[in-house]
Design a protein around this motif. Structure first.
Motif, PDB file in Angstrom:
ATOM      1  N   ARG A  98       0.849  -1.204   0.000  1.00 38.10           N
ATOM      2  CA  ARG A  98       0.000   0.000   0.000  1.00 38.10           C
ATOM      3  C   ARG A  98       0.879   1.245   0.000  1.00 38.10           C
ATOM      4  N   LEU A 102       2.567   4.654  -5.394  1.00 35.48           N
ATOM      5  CA  LEU A 102       2.771   6.096  -5.219  1.00 35.48           C
ATOM      6  C   LEU A 102       4.265   6.393  -5.038  1.00 35.48           C
ATOM      7  N   PHE A 263       9.112  21.654   1.165  1.00 35.71           N
ATOM      8  CA  PHE A 263       7.811  21.003   1.265  1.00 35.71           C
ATOM      9  C   PHE A 263       6.980  21.244   0.016  1.00 35.71           C
ATOM     10  N   ILE A 264       7.136  22.414  -0.584  1.00 35.49           N
ATOM     11  CA  ILE A 264       6.377  22.687  -1.801  1.00 35.49           C
ATOM     12  C   ILE A 264       6.835  21.768  -2.925  1.00 35.49           C
ATOM     13  N   PHE A 266       8.262  18.857  -2.624  1.00 31.85           N
ATOM     14  CA  PHE A 266       7.826  17.503  -2.279  1.00 31.85           C
ATOM     15  C   PHE A 266       6.322  17.359  -2.547  1.00 31.85           C
ATOM     16  N   GLY A 267       5.562  18.375  -2.143  1.00 38.63           N
ATOM     17  CA  GLY A 267       4.119  18.314  -2.342  1.00 38.63           C
ATOM     18  C   GLY A 267       3.754  18.261  -3.811  1.00 38.63           C
ATOM     19  N   VAL A 268       4.411  19.090  -4.627  1.00 39.27           N
ATOM     20  CA  VAL A 268       4.115  19.101  -6.053  1.00 39.27           C
ATOM     21  C   VAL A 268       4.493  17.755  -6.675  1.00 39.27           C
ATOM     22  N   ALA A 270       4.538  14.890  -5.167  1.00 40.34           N
ATOM     23  CA  ALA A 270       3.531  13.917  -4.741  1.00 40.34           C
ATOM     24  C   ALA A 270       2.254  14.103  -5.546  1.00 40.34           C
ATOM     25  N   PHE A 271       1.892  15.352  -5.821  1.00 36.11           N
ATOM     26  CA  PHE A 271       0.666  15.602  -6.586  1.00 36.11           C
ATOM     27  C   PHE A 271       0.786  15.018  -7.998  1.00 36.11           C
ATOM     28  N   ALA A 274       0.496  11.427  -7.899  1.00 39.95           N
ATOM     29  CA  ALA A 274      -0.840  10.924  -7.585  1.00 39.95           C
ATOM     30  C   ALA A 274      -1.705  10.890  -8.831  1.00 39.95           C
TER      31      ALA A 274
ATOM     32  N   PHE B  53      -5.626   5.046   3.212  1.00 38.50           N
ATOM     33  CA  PHE B  53      -4.851   3.831   3.424  1.00 38.50           C
ATOM     34  C   PHE B  53      -5.781   2.632   3.593  1.00 38.50           C
ATOM     35  N   GLU B  57      -8.431  -1.790  -2.396  1.00 37.74           N
ATOM     36  CA  GLU B  57      -7.712  -1.416  -3.613  1.00 37.74           C
ATOM     37  C   GLU B  57      -8.531  -1.546  -4.886  1.00 37.74           C
ATOM     38  N   MET B  66      -9.570  13.084 -15.796  1.00 38.40           N
ATOM     39  CA  MET B  66      -8.651  11.961 -15.607  1.00 38.40           C
ATOM     40  C   MET B  66      -9.304  10.616 -15.873  1.00 38.40           C
ATOM     41  N   HIS B  72      -7.987   4.299  -3.826  1.00 39.16           N
ATOM     42  CA  HIS B  72      -6.934   4.112  -2.831  1.00 39.16           C
ATOM     43  C   HIS B  72      -5.666   4.880  -3.218  1.00 39.16           C
ATOM     44  N   GLN B  73      -5.219   4.653  -4.466  1.00 39.25           N
ATOM     45  CA  GLN B  73      -3.987   5.305  -4.922  1.00 39.25           C
ATOM     46  C   GLN B  73      -4.137   6.823  -4.941  1.00 39.25           C
ATOM     47  N   LEU B  74      -5.268   7.269  -5.531  1.00 40.65           N
ATOM     48  CA  LEU B  74      -5.480   8.698  -5.682  1.00 40.65           C
ATOM     49  C   LEU B  74      -5.553   9.380  -4.321  1.00 40.65           C
ATOM     50  N   LEU B  76      -4.295   8.372  -1.398  1.00 36.80           N
ATOM     51  CA  LEU B  76      -2.974   8.406  -0.765  1.00 36.80           C
ATOM     52  C   LEU B  76      -2.133   9.540  -1.335  1.00 36.80           C
ATOM     53  N   GLY B  77      -2.122   9.608  -2.665  1.00 34.59           N
ATOM     54  CA  GLY B  77      -1.278  10.589  -3.331  1.00 34.59           C
ATOM     55  C   GLY B  77      -1.720  12.007  -3.038  1.00 34.59           C
ATOM     56  N   LEU B  78      -3.027  12.248  -3.182  1.00 34.76           N
ATOM     57  CA  LEU B  78      -3.512  13.609  -2.946  1.00 34.76           C
ATOM     58  C   LEU B  78      -3.338  14.005  -1.488  1.00 34.76           C
ATOM     59  N   MET B  80      -1.075  13.001   0.617  1.00 30.34           N
ATOM     60  CA  MET B  80       0.337  13.306   0.843  1.00 30.34           C
ATOM     61  C   MET B  80       0.700  14.647   0.224  1.00 30.34           C
ATOM     62  N   ALA B  81       0.211  14.874  -1.003  1.00 37.90           N
ATOM     63  CA  ALA B  81       0.528  16.130  -1.685  1.00 37.90           C
ATOM     64  C   ALA B  81       0.018  17.310  -0.868  1.00 37.90           C
ATOM     65  N   LEU B  84       1.978  17.930   2.458  1.00 36.43           N
ATOM     66  CA  LEU B  84       3.318  18.505   2.308  1.00 36.43           C
ATOM     67  C   LEU B  84       3.266  19.927   1.757  1.00 36.43           C
ATOM     68  N   PHE B  85       2.479  20.075   0.684  1.00 39.48           N
ATOM     69  CA  PHE B  85       2.439  21.353  -0.014  1.00 39.48           C
ATOM     70  C   PHE B  85       2.043  22.498   0.911  1.00 39.48           C
TER      71      PHE B  85
END
Ligand code: HEM
Ligand code: FES
Lengths: 527, 330
Positions: A98, A102, A263-264, A266-268, A270-271, A274, B53, B57, B66, B72-74, B76-78, B80-81, B84-85
């Motif tokens: 899991r 990503l 962080f920006i 990293f965030g971008v 990750a986006f 995703a 999480f 799946e 899109m 699940h994937q989307l 997690l990714g969003l 995290m994004a 952080l952002f």
């Protein structure tokens, strides 16, 4: 206890054992100039950190082994297929771990961003002349990082052992094999025998996760220490001189901005990871030398090499029964070798041409160094043509052209377009200089029309601010080197030809539209 | 020299303009709240990540533009994004609105050391060298040089077992006189009649253990069969005799850099390598008609046995795959 007291206690403890307080005090107030283009190097640094984090995550599941296994995972289309453990474990990361997919995508996207940021950073340094004394060493480290980055990225996407990456390894093997005399020996040593063998994946794995990251860490550390020690360059402008640095102190402003920017980035990353799939290895299938995916494309930072290989003429020579494959050696080793060596030596070449051995901390505006800017445009054009040819099959299907047309266009283009780019860019720089001169002399066009007493219309010009006038005239315009070909007694000097070449280049380098002086301005006022 | 003409004077740093938050406590309070909101959004992102999480799946959701996406994937990714952002956004907003924005000036010092220090440095090095006596004692100097040089050989020697020597390996394949051609996949022998005119097939040499073919072997053994009408060939007598009823066999390993030459254009009778688009004309013994390859694909001499199964009459007459230094030497 107040915060101040607590900090004091910690500082006291550390300082009594290291004496670091004086150094820290000075450096926490270190001044960093601010400009968007100074962020490019930071993006590269932060993507590297992201690569370390995401790469380490991947190592927990990735199995760098060519051992044959039968796939029994959850991706149904490959059920029961024979494949290497490396490929199977990459499928496992993508489908069962899991967050694994990503992380794989973050790792790959970060690699692309890392390389793009290095290239953009390098261009910034080049076009602004930041590589000049005393920063030649850091320029060379930068070229080293770029080169290692290309290798590291290639090894990285070779690891999953899918059909696409195996094809890339096959091509790398052919380049090694083409090296005169020792090629097949080197290839057998690298692969532990014949291609593909079972040794290569584990070997490049240790290079990818230990050797090269170690080299990166060492080089990046040296790079940053030099920046720290020599202090950052700054763009010219009022109040900025060769002797000062104008900017924000490390603590707190620069720290907050740089930390936030990490962080920006990293965030971008990750986006993007995703929402945009990258390297979907399950679609390609496991590697086998008898098959291939149509439209095979390397990552973009390898694309130019691929493009050069594609456009090479089919040239091989045979003598005394030995073969030299120019069609591989020229695009695969010789041209890249010349390009990268030339790039690494450029600071020394330029200072030889100009005879300028002084320190430079104020950056050039690219237009004020027309020759250098034109050279940069020429190199970029060369790379772009090569890169375009690297994607000629995609372009052909996309735009309904034939591959032959594109191939011939780029074969001719790679010879014709770079010099053309040089000439155009140089002219452009000079006319920009002329425009600057006009601006300082006659001010800004306001678009307002004024009717003169006798009926004529003139446009009102507004004088520009003293700050702007200073910015547009503060650069240095050095005359060309005077290198007499004959000495005082009329005898030809030693190295006359070299001097002639140097003089020629020096004249070309110092070509400029004369900048405005106070005398010019006074003269205008009199009119 | 260049500055003989009088340059325009440096007016100095422009005066500092204060921001609203610098003197207005209300604006400062508002900026503080904005920063806190940004950090708050980040925390929401982390919550989204944690929630995602646990999404099974196999749930897909439709997202405009899109298309169908794995939830699940989307998630997690969003998640995290976002988490952080917005930490980054908060920090930068904080720096921009509330931290001092007055540019400060620091002075550079020439990197060059003082002349005295430089002189003393040279003296120190010279003294050190002299004290060691390396200049005078040439025997030591030479023997040390030789020892260092020789010791550099050991890593080269120790790396010797990285791989075997190539020997004749690159020049040989599994194809022998009398080796049957078998389908890949399937490992069945082939009759000429199995192949229609205009079709292609990938074949391998028959093996005792087809379940465990080595990739190393496939990398040299892969062969393409193409069937044309015999009169379509434009071959010399020898090469024509290597074909059988219009069936011609070539190494599938590109003579350029070893990719699999996988694309066959039926109309033009061209084989195309997808790696660098080298194009080979099947009717003329795979002559290169376009691209960077310098040599035709090696042709395999084939025929049929008594029962009509395709079989190699001889091994390949030249090494297959990319060139190397000793390719045509004996
Ligand atoms: C500059 C640094 C690096 C670059 C440019 C880079 C690049 C890449 C690329 C492009 C891939 C292919 C990813 C894919 O699509 O599957 C990859 C795979 C991989 N990398 Fe890196 N990488 C770097 C550093 C690292 C580090 C520091 C580690 C570990 C400590 C690491 C571990 C891995 C692993 C285990 C894989 C294979 C797993 C997989 O492909 O899913 N990488 N790398
Ligand atoms: S490998 Fe076939 S064209 Fe290059």
């Amino acid at each position: 206890m107040t915060t101040e007291q607590r900090i004091g206690q910690v500082a006291n403890y550390v300082d009594e054992r290291t004496g670091a307080a004086a150094w820290m005090k000075k450096n926490l107030q270190k001044v960093f100039p601010d400009h968007w283009s100074f962020l490019l190097g930071e993006v590269a640094l932060y993507s590297f950190v992201i690569l370390l984090l995401s790469g380490t995550y991947l190592t927990f599941w990735f199995d760098p082994s060519a051992r044959e296994v039968i796939y029994e995972g959850s991706y149904a289309p490959l059920e029961g297929v024979q494949m290497s453990a490396a490929y199977a474990s990459t499928l496992h990361i993508s489908f069962e771990v899991r967050g694994g997919l990503l992380m794989r995508q973050i790792h790959h996207w970060a690699a692309l961003i890392f390389m793009a940021a290095i290239v953009a950073h390098l261009m910034r340094v080049f076009f602004t002349g930041a590589f000049r004394k005393p920063r030649e060493g850091n320029w060379i480290i930068g070229i080293g990082l770029l080169t290692l980055g290309i290798v590291e990225g290639f090894l990285g996407y070779s690891l999953p052992d899918d059909l696409l990456s195996g094809t890339g390894i096959r091509i790398a093997e052919a380049i090694i094999q083409a090296i005169p005399v020792v090629g097949s020996y080197l290839s057998y040593f690298a692969f532990g025998g014949a291609f593909p063998g079972e040794a290569f994946i584990p070997r490049i794995y240790i290079v990818h996760v230990l050797l090269l990251p170690g080299a990166f860490l060492a080089l990046i550390t040296a790079h940053l220490m030099m920046v720290w020690y020599q202090k950052h360059t700054q763009f010219p402008g009022p109040g900025r001189t060769e002797k000062n640095v104008v900017g924000y102190p490390l603590m707190p402003v620069y720290m907050a901005k740089a930390g936030g920017f990490f962080f920006i980035v990293f965030g971008v990353t990750a986006f993007i990871s995703a929402v945009a799939s990258i390297n979907p290895i399950w679609l390609y299938g496991p590697y086998t030398p008898g098959q291939i995916t149509a439209g095979s494309q390397p990552d973009w930072y390898m694309g130019w090499l691929d493009g050069l290989v594609r456009m090479a003429p089919p040239l091989e020579t045979y003598f005394f029964g030995y073969t030299i494959s120019w069609n591989i050696l020229i695009p695969g080793l010789i041209v890249p070798g010349i390009l990268f060596t030339g790039m690494a030596l450029y600071p020394f070449i330029e200072s030889w041409i100009t005879g300028d051995k002084r320190e430079h901390h104020l950056l050039d505006r690219p237009r004020n160094a027309p020759n250098r800017t034109a050279l940069g445009a020429m190199s970029i054009t060369f790379m772009l043509v090569a890169l375009i040819n690297g994607g000629n099959d995609l372009i052909a299907t996309h735009f309904d052209l034939s591959i032959n047309q594109i191939m011939w266009a780029t074969r001719i283009g790679i010879i014709v377009l770079p010099p053309l780019a040089f000439v155009i860019t140089k002219r452009l720089c000079l006319s920009l200089q002329r425009a600057d001169r006009e601006l300082v002399l006659h001010g800004r066009e306001t678009g307002r029309l004024l009717r003169l007493p006798h009926g004529e219309f003139v446009e009102v010009h507004e004088p520009i601010s003293p700050e702007k006038a200073y910015l547009l005239t503060s650069h240095e315009q050095a005359p060309p080197l005077a290198l007499p070909e004959v000495d005082g007694r009329g005898v030809k000097r030693a190295g006359a030809l070299r001097n002639k070449l140097r003089s020629r280049m020096s004249v070309a380098h110092s070509e400029a539209v004369p900048k405005v002086s106070t005398d010019d301005l006074k003269e205008i006022e009199h009119h | 020299m260049s500055n003989e003409i009088e340059a325009i004077k440096d007016p100095g740093l422009p005066a500092h303009v204060h921001r609203k938050a610098d003197h207005d406590p209300v604006a400062a309070k508002r900026a503080e709240r904005q920063v806190a909101i940004l950090f708050g959004i980040s925390s929401v992102g982390t919550v989204l990540l944690i929630a995602s999480f646990f999404i099974p799946e196999d749930i897909f959701i439709f997202v405009p533009v899109m298309g169908s996406q794995n939830a699940h994937q989307l998630g997690l990714g969003l998640g995290m994004a976002i988490s952080l952002f917005f930490i980054g956004m908060g920090a930068i907003h904080w720096a921009k609105t509330l931290m001092p924005d007055q540019e400060v000036i620091a002075y550079r010092h020439e990197l060059r050391s003082e002349d005295v220090d430089r002189k003393e440095f040279v003296v120190a090095v010279k003294d050190g060298v002299e004290a060691s006596g390396i200049g005078r004692r040439s025997l030591i100097k030479r023997s040390l040089g030789a020892a260092l040089g020789l010791s550099a050989l050991s890593p080269i020697l120790l790396l010797r077992d990285l791989g075997p020597l190539p020997g004749n390996d690159l020049k040989e394949t599994s194809w022998k006189a009398g080796t049957y051609l078998v389908t890949d996949p399937g490992d069945r022998r082939i009759r000429a009649s199995d192949l229609e005119v205009g079709s292609v097939a990938q074949v391998l040499p028959e093996s005792d253990d087809p379940e465990h073919r080595k990739l190393n072997d496939i990398a040299k053994d892969a062969v393409l069969l193409i069937r044309l009408r015999p009169e379509e060939f434009n071959l010399d007598a020898e090469r024509l005799s290597w074909t059988h009823e219009g069936i011609i066999a070539f190494s599938k390993i590109c003579s350029h850099m070893g990719c699999a030459v996988a694309l066959y254009e039926q109309q033009t009778k061209h084989l195309l390598c997808p790696c660098h688009q080298s194009t080979f004309d099947v009717t003329r013994a795979a002559k290169v008609i376009f691209g960077p390859a310098a040599r035709p694909l090696p042709q395999l001499n084939i025929s049929v046995d008594g029962e009509g199964f395709l079989v190699a009459r001889t091994p390949f007459s030249e090494p297959v795959g990319p060139s190397f230094w000793g390719r045509i030497s004996s």
